[in-house]
Design an enzyme around this catalytic site. Sequence first.
Site, PDB file in Angstrom:
ATOM      1  N   ALA A 247       1.096  -1.289  -0.127  1.00  0.00           N
ATOM      2  CA  ALA A 247      -0.099   0.222   0.558  1.00  0.00           C
ATOM      3  C   ALA A 247       0.713   1.351   0.217  1.00  0.00           C
ATOM      4  O   ALA A 247       0.024   2.744   0.422  1.00  0.00           O
ATOM      5  CB  ALA A 247      -0.741   0.010   0.759  1.00  0.00           C
ATOM      6  N   ALA A 248       2.380   1.698  -0.622  1.00  0.00           N
ATOM      7  CA  ALA A 248       3.167   2.557  -0.622  1.00  0.00           C
ATOM      8  C   ALA A 248       2.586   2.985  -1.428  1.00  0.00           C
ATOM      9  O   ALA A 248       2.291   4.179  -1.370  1.00  0.00           O
ATOM     10  CB  ALA A 248       4.282   2.356  -1.010  1.00  0.00           C
ATOM     11  N   GLY A 249       1.430   3.092  -2.326  1.00  0.00           N
ATOM     12  CA  GLY A 249       0.594   3.033  -3.634  1.00  0.00           C
ATOM     13  C   GLY A 249      -0.425   4.327  -3.470  1.00  0.00           C
ATOM     14  O   GLY A 249      -0.320   4.921  -3.668  1.00  0.00           O
ATOM     15  N   ASP A 250      -0.863   3.704  -2.459  1.00  0.00           N
ATOM     16  CA  ASP A 250      -2.068   3.962  -1.952  1.00  0.00           C
ATOM     17  C   ASP A 250      -1.604   4.714  -0.380  1.00  0.00           C
ATOM     18  O   ASP A 250      -2.891   6.333  -0.877  1.00  0.00           O
ATOM     19  CB  ASP A 250      -2.725   2.708  -0.875  1.00  0.00           C
ATOM     20  CG  ASP A 250      -3.352   1.537  -2.015  1.00  0.00           C
ATOM     21  OD1 ASP A 250      -3.394   2.218  -2.930  1.00  0.00           O
ATOM     22  OD2 ASP A 250      -3.372   1.190  -1.154  1.00  0.00           O
TER      23      ASP A 250
HETATM   24  P1  ADP Z   1       2.717   1.001  -5.763  1.00  0.00           P
HETATM   25  O1  ADP Z   1       2.822   0.694  -4.280  1.00  0.00           O
HETATM   26  O2  ADP Z   1       1.764   1.116  -6.050  1.00  0.00           O
HETATM   27  O3  ADP Z   1       3.282  -0.481  -6.155  1.00  0.00           O
HETATM   28  P2  ADP Z   1       5.038   2.093  -5.936  1.00  0.00           P
HETATM   29  O4  ADP Z   1       5.639   0.776  -4.755  1.00  0.00           O
HETATM   30  O5  ADP Z   1       5.876   2.769  -7.048  1.00  0.00           O
HETATM   31  O6  ADP Z   1       4.023   1.642  -5.899  1.00  0.00           O
HETATM   32  O7  ADP Z   1       5.940   3.674  -4.518  1.00  0.00           O
HETATM   33  C1  ADP Z   1       4.844   4.607  -3.918  1.00  0.00           C
HETATM   34  C2  ADP Z   1       5.899   5.160  -3.945  1.00  0.00           C
HETATM   35  O8  ADP Z   1       6.032   5.206  -2.596  1.00  0.00           O
HETATM   36  C3  ADP Z   1       6.837   5.558  -4.674  1.00  0.00           C
HETATM   37  O9  ADP Z   1       7.046   6.875  -5.712  1.00  0.00           O
HETATM   38  C4  ADP Z   1       7.713   6.243  -3.288  1.00  0.00           C
HETATM   39  O10 ADP Z   1       7.151   7.673  -3.274  1.00  0.00           O
HETATM   40  C5  ADP Z   1       7.334   5.087  -2.039  1.00  0.00           C
HETATM   41  N1  ADP Z   1       8.079   3.849  -1.588  1.00  0.00           N
HETATM   42  C6  ADP Z   1       7.680   2.860  -2.484  1.00  0.00           C
HETATM   43  N2  ADP Z   1       9.468   1.876  -1.689  1.00  0.00           N
HETATM   44  C7  ADP Z   1       9.764   3.212  -0.934  1.00  0.00           C
HETATM   45  C8  ADP Z   1      11.289   2.408  -0.711  1.00  0.00           C
HETATM   46  N3  ADP Z   1      11.588   1.525  -0.417  1.00  0.00           N
HETATM   47  N4  ADP Z   1      11.557   3.669   0.550  1.00  0.00           N
HETATM   48  C9  ADP Z   1      11.320   5.336   0.333  1.00  0.00           C
HETATM   49  N5  ADP Z   1       9.722   4.962  -1.010  1.00  0.00           N
HETATM   50  C10 ADP Z   1       9.498   4.559  -1.247  1.00  0.00           C
END
Ligand code: ADP
Length: 310
Positions: A247-250
Site C-alpha cells: 500500500a505504498a502507492g495508496d
Molecule cells: P505501488 O505501491 O503502487 O506498487 P510504488 O512501489 O512505486 O507503488 O510505491 C509508491 C511510492 O512509495 C513511490 O513512488 C515512492 O515515493 C514510495 N516508496 C516505495 N518504496 C519505497 C522505499 N523502499 N523507500 C522509500 N519510498 C518508497
Amino acid sequence: MVVGSINIDLVATSSHIPFVGETIIGTDFQIHPGGKGANQAVAVGRLGYPVHMIGRIGSDAFGSQLVANLHSAGVDCSGVAISEGASGVAVILVSEQGENCIVVAPGANAKVTPRDVDANLAVIRQAGIVLAQLEIPVETVEHLAEVCDRERIPLILDPAPARPLSGKLLQSVTWLTPNESEAALYCGANGSIEAWEDPETAAQRIKSGGSNGVVLKLGARGAFVASTKQKGELVPAFQVRAVDTTAAGDAFNGAFATALMLGQSPGESARFGAAAAAISVTRPGAQPSMPTFDEVQELINSHSVQAKSA
Ligand code: ADP
C-alpha cells in the site's frame, strides 16, 4: 472523495504454500482491512483531511467491521452501501520463505455500479478531488470519469490492477498514477525495462494515450510528475528502511491528493506523497501504516534541514 474497493484480507502463514489437494497446519493467521479504495480513503483521513468513501460492503460480519474501521480513520461512509452477500475478500497464503498466493473474491466491490455514482451525485459535486482505482467494474469508473469531466472535478486514477483503458476514459483523467509494472502496459513497453531509463519518454508515451497528467510511481527511486504544461520532474524517494511496502502507492495517492487540495504545486504534492509513502513502508500492514499530517511534515522538514546543511 474516494470511489473504489473495500476489502478484508485474510492472511494465513505456513511453512510452505500447500500443493493441490494438500491440507497443512499453518503457523499464523491475521485479518487486515484492505482494498485500494479503502486504503486511499484511510490515507487521506489519517492526514486529517475530510474524505468521503463511495463503495459497497457485503451483508456479512466483515462488512460492519470494514465500515467501523473506515470511521475510525475519519472517513465519512454515508456513500458506502450494503449488498446482500459477501464483502470483498482477499484470501492470502504466505509461506515462511515469503512467497504468496492470493485469491481475490470481489464480492460487493463487483456490485458498485454507475447507479451508485449517480446516487451520490450531490456529494461528488462538492468534492475537490476524486480518487479512483480499478478494483470496481470499469463501467463504473468510466461513468465516474464522465461525471468528473462534466462537473470539472479533478480525477486521480490509480490504474491498478492494470488493464487496457479507453481513450475516452483517459481523456477525463487529470492524473494517472501507475507504478512501474502498470506503466509498462500503458506506454506499450510490454514490461520491458527500457522505458524506465528515461521516465520523461515513458510519461510522454502514456500521456499520448489521452490523460492530462501522469505521476509514475517508481518504488524506491521515487516518483516522476509530468503535467500537461511543464516538463516532467523527478521527485526522489525519502531514504528509509523499508519493512513492508504494501500500500505504498495508496499512501502516496492519498497524500498527493491532500497536498493538491491544500494548494501545493504538483511537484510539492508528489514530494508530500513520497514522504507519506516512505513512512508507510517503515511500518507493517496497509492501513495501520498510514501516517498523520504532522509525521509527514516532520519527515519533509528534517530533509530540508539536511539539504540546507549539506
Ligand atoms: P505501488 O505501491 O503502487 O506498487 P510504488 O512501489 O512505486 O507503488 O510505491 C509508491 C511510492 O512509495 C513511490 O513512488 C515512492 O515515493 C514510495 N516508496 C516505495 N518504496 C519505497 C522505499 N523502499 N523507500 C522509500 N519510498 C518508497
